[in-house]
Design a protein around this motif. Sequence first.
Motif, PDB file in Angstrom:
ATOM      1  N   ILE A   2      -3.957   3.892   0.215  1.00  0.00           N
ATOM      2  CA  ILE A   2      -4.529   3.175  -0.924  1.00  0.00           C
ATOM      3  C   ILE A   2      -3.735   1.893  -1.155  1.00  0.00           C
ATOM      4  O   ILE A   2      -2.516   1.859  -0.950  1.00  0.00           O
ATOM      5  N   ASN A  41      -9.362   0.938  -7.348  1.00  0.00           N
ATOM      6  CA  ASN A  41      -9.772   1.374  -6.012  1.00  0.00           C
ATOM      7  C   ASN A  41      -9.510   2.866  -5.804  1.00  0.00           C
ATOM      8  O   ASN A  41      -8.849   3.530  -6.602  1.00  0.00           O
ATOM      9  N   THR A  42     -10.052   3.387  -4.734  1.00  0.00           N
ATOM     10  CA  THR A  42      -9.874   4.793  -4.387  1.00  0.00           C
ATOM     11  C   THR A  42      -9.204   4.916  -3.028  1.00  0.00           C
ATOM     12  O   THR A  42      -9.040   3.933  -2.307  1.00  0.00           O
ATOM     13  N   GLU A  43      -8.842   6.131  -2.674  1.00  0.00           N
ATOM     14  CA  GLU A  43      -8.196   6.379  -1.384  1.00  0.00           C
ATOM     15  C   GLU A  43      -9.162   6.105  -0.225  1.00  0.00           C
ATOM     16  O   GLU A  43     -10.363   6.307  -0.337  1.00  0.00           O
ATOM     17  N   TYR A  95       0.820  -1.209   0.000  1.00  0.00           N
ATOM     18  CA  TYR A  95       0.000   0.000   0.000  1.00  0.00           C
ATOM     19  C   TYR A  95       0.854   1.259   0.000  1.00  0.00           C
ATOM     20  O   TYR A  95       2.055   1.225   0.279  1.00  0.00           O
TER      21      TYR A  95
END
Length: 264
Positions: free
Chosen positions: A138, A202-204, A108
């Motif tokens: 993230i 994906n997003t934060e 990450y």
Amino acid sequence: MLYEGVLRKMQTELGNPIQYFLVFENDFINFNQALNKKLQLKFIKFQCLSCGNDRPIYRQGFCKSCFYETPAAGDWIMKPELSTAHLDKEDRDLAYEKRVQLQPHIVYLANSSNVKVGVTRKAQVPTRWIDQGAHEAIEIVEVPNRYLAGITEVALKDHVADKTNWRKMLTNSVEDVNLVEWREKLKSHIPEEAQEYYINSNTETNLEFPVLQYPEKVQSLNLDKTPTFEGVLKGIKGQYLIFEDNTVFNVRGSEGYYVGIDIN
């Protein structure tokens, strides 16, 4: 109210803000409810997290002999790239190492004081980010074992930091960044063995910590030098308690210390 027990890292629950719990054998403290209250912290004795004996803590909550014997303190803990369970090779206890290493892991990006790369078991998301005091994070890749996560982290460390400046984190001297852009920029540096595990949709995740007042200049509390401390609790971030007089106390860094905590 008086509490007593051996320190372990605080347990957390995701929320706005995050909820923090210090769990003892027969009791627990919700530190969110102790904000703006006076805490007295008193060191009583040592209690190794492995053998339970009153021996000076060496590292990670263990006495010196246990640190070099317990599988929970093997070198692969801090250096995932040294993991060998996927090769059926034992370090200290193969059954333990297989249980921990041979499960999904996440590489990450987290922003605590700066953008950094890290590794954690998938089951520890977002706990790991909370423990590091990251206000945003993230996932980059999700791999099936710790070794693949480790070699990915090593490859990315040439292009992004792998350490948190804990003083900047605690004074909240941080800036928001676009972690999606960072993730995409680092994609080409992921090792070939882990490329197929790249996450691109994906997003934060944003995290809010229960802090009423950040310290201007942190002063770290060391129970070996200051066995008794008293102060008004003003916040919790990462694994730190933040007090009104700029004192900060790293709970996780004091694992294995048996203490009394009085809250008024």
